[in-house]
Scaffold this motif. Structure first.
Motif, PDB file in Angstrom:
ATOM      1  N   VAL A  12      44.809  17.904  -9.843  1.00 38.49           N
ATOM      2  CA  VAL A  12      44.530  19.163  -9.140  1.00 38.49           C
ATOM      3  C   VAL A  12      43.754  18.761  -7.885  1.00 38.49           C
ATOM      4  CG1 VAL A  12      43.367  21.387  -9.187  1.00 38.49           C
ATOM      5  CG2 VAL A  12      44.465  20.517 -11.271  1.00 38.49           C
ATOM      6  N   ASN A  13      44.361  18.965  -6.736  1.00 38.87           N
ATOM      7  CA  ASN A  13      43.773  18.501  -5.478  1.00 38.87           C
ATOM      8  C   ASN A  13      43.014  19.626  -4.780  1.00 38.87           C
ATOM      9  OD1 ASN A  13      44.719  15.718  -5.340  1.00 38.87           O
ATOM     10  ND2 ASN A  13      46.770  16.599  -5.134  1.00 38.87           N
TER      11      ASN A  13
ATOM     12  N   GLY B 173      42.219  16.301  -1.212  1.00 39.73           N
ATOM     13  CA  GLY B 173      42.868  15.686  -2.362  1.00 39.73           C
ATOM     14  C   GLY B 173      42.317  14.315  -2.727  1.00 39.73           C
ATOM     15  N   TRP B 174      42.930  13.728  -3.751  1.00 44.06           N
ATOM     16  CA  TRP B 174      42.520  12.421  -4.248  1.00 44.06           C
ATOM     17  C   TRP B 174      43.076  11.293  -3.386  1.00 44.06           C
ATOM     18  CZ3 TRP B 174      39.412  11.524  -8.534  1.00 44.06           C
ATOM     19  CH2 TRP B 174      39.185  12.594  -9.395  1.00 44.06           C
TER      20      TRP B 174
ATOM     21  N   PHE C 258      36.174  19.852  -1.937  1.00 48.78           N
ATOM     22  CA  PHE C 258      36.304  20.837  -3.013  1.00 48.78           C
ATOM     23  C   PHE C 258      36.677  20.093  -4.289  1.00 48.78           C
ATOM     24  CE2 PHE C 258      37.353  24.266   0.299  1.00 48.78           C
ATOM     25  CZ  PHE C 258      36.046  24.746   0.283  1.00 48.78           C
ATOM     26  N   TRP C 259      36.598  20.784  -5.445  1.00 54.98           N
ATOM     27  CA  TRP C 259      36.850  20.128  -6.722  1.00 54.98           C
ATOM     28  C   TRP C 259      38.206  19.426  -6.731  1.00 54.98           C
ATOM     29  CZ3 TRP C 259      33.158  18.956  -9.781  1.00 54.98           C
ATOM     30  CH2 TRP C 259      32.076  19.816 -10.030  1.00 54.98           C
TER      31      TRP C 259
ATOM     32  N   LYS D  91      33.417  16.273  -6.505  1.00 56.00           N
ATOM     33  CA  LYS D  91      33.463  16.716  -5.103  1.00 56.00           C
ATOM     34  C   LYS D  91      32.189  16.238  -4.412  1.00 56.00           C
ATOM     35  CE  LYS D  91      31.393  21.274  -5.991  1.00 56.00           C
ATOM     36  NZ  LYS D  91      31.530  22.748  -5.773  1.00 56.00           N
ATOM     37  N   ASP D  92      32.169  16.311  -3.088  1.00 55.04           N
ATOM     38  CA  ASP D  92      30.943  15.937  -2.384  1.00 55.04           C
ATOM     39  C   ASP D  92      30.056  17.166  -2.211  1.00 55.04           C
ATOM     40  OD1 ASP D  92      31.126  17.293   0.207  1.00 55.04           O
ATOM     41  OD2 ASP D  92      32.757  15.921   0.699  1.00 55.04           O
ATOM     42  N   THR D  93      28.829  16.943  -1.797  1.00 55.11           N
ATOM     43  CA  THR D  93      27.874  18.044  -1.626  1.00 55.11           C
ATOM     44  C   THR D  93      27.620  18.376  -0.167  1.00 55.11           C
ATOM     45  OG1 THR D  93      26.037  16.458  -1.745  1.00 55.11           O
ATOM     46  CG2 THR D  93      26.699  17.544  -3.792  1.00 55.11           C
TER      47      THR D  93
END
Length: 320
Positions: free
Chosen positions: A139-140, A144-145, A168-169, A268-270
């Motif tokens: 799930v991108n 994405g990954w 994002f997640w 995800k990043d912050t």
């Protein structure tokens, strides 16, 4: 002594595993290899007693024993199907985990265990991203990954690469079929071997990140959750040392009916930076280990634990 085209033949090398070809039960051809020269000789194995023939056959690879030797004759089929041959093979090759499994669960399927070797090997495919983005369901979120090289060495990892998340997640999942990997349904239900999970995550030095993991043991229908493990560690702050952190858990006394392991993690990043600056995940693993302290668990004990786990199950939320 010649062999016609319809007679079974064993052709192999002394310096490597012999390979079975078709043959008569009375004539076998073994090609021996020395350091200096090749030697070709014929041997009639049919007059040999069963005990000696089992020892000879035990030097063959499991796949050749199952797919070829069983077809030679009724006698050979009986020898290959007997536990004695596989026990001899495991003792000589020091397959301690399989021997232990046979000790605690006498009805073990020797052929499946020796062919698949499901104990103490990583059942996760592509754990470090060495094969790109294969074997995982993604799930991108954000961009994405992606797969990148590690920023530092992770000792024990099969590859110094990792999966990297975005702003994002980003979530990925792999479902492991325990029976397809070689485990026996009775072995899982009655012996309840330990199911050990491990995962490693890190952040970039200049960007904080969030990481979460959920591992579920599923029933035959792939829907019913028998028990699960969920962990949401504290976020990694910006300007960190970028070293990897490990999350691990061992499932014990999880109850009857486990057929699948669903392994899911996300990150995800912050800072919400465009690109891939989020959690870096690698060296994921699921291993099965034979319990050495007891042979069987009572049905009431496993069912009580299973009911307790269902009542206290955590939920893996999909919200950002």
């Amino acid at each position: 002594m010649g062999a016609s085209s319809s007679q079974p033949v064993i052709r192999g090398a002394l310096s490597s595993q012999p390979v079975i070809r078709g043959a008569s039960s009375s004539q076998q051809v073994i090609r021996g290899a020395s350091w200096l020269r090749q030697v070709l000789f014929l041997m009639d194995l049919e007059p040999l007693p069963d005990d000696l023939l089992r020892v000879i056959l035990s030097f063959l690879p499991p796949r050749d024993l199952i797919m070829r030797c069983r077809l030679v004759s009724r006698r050979w089929k009986g020898l290959v199907d007997s536990p004695t041959l596989w026990r001899i093979k495991c003792e000589r090759e020091r397959k301690a985990e399989i021997l232990q499994a046979a000790h605690v669960y006498p009805r073990i399927n020797w052929q499946r265990f020796c062919l698949k070797e499901p104990l103490s090997r990583n059942l996760i495919r592509n754990p470090c991203g060495e094969d790109g983005l294969t074997h995982w369901d993604f799930v991108n979120g954000g961009d994405g990954w992606v797969v990148e090289d590690n920023h530092g060495i992770l000792q024990g990892a099969g590859s110094q690469t990792c999966f990297v998340t975005s702003f994002f997640w980003c979530q990925k999942t792999q479902i492991i079929d325990l029976l397809k990997e070689g485990l026996d349904e009775g072995f899982l239900d009655l012996h309840q071997p330990e199911i050990c999970i491990s995962d490693w995550y890190a952040g970039r030095q200049d960007c904080g990140c969030i990481y979460e993991i959920q591992v579920q043991l599923l029933a035959r229908d792939r829907v019913t959750v028998i028990t699960e493990f969920t962990q949401r560690p504290e976020p990694i702050p910006q300007w960190n040392d970028s070293t990897y952190k490990q999350v691990c858990h061992v499932f014990r006394t999880y109850g009857r009916g486990v057929h699948f392991v669903r392994f899911t993690h996300r990150g995800k990043d912050t800072q919400f930076w465009k690109g891939n600056y989020g959690a870096r995940i690698t060296n994921s693993s699921v291993t099965i280990k034979c319990n050495r302290t007891h042979a069987f668990r009572s049905e009431s004990q496993t069912m009580i634990r299973s009911s307790f786990d269902r009542r206290h199950r955590l939920h893996f939320h999909s919200s950002d």
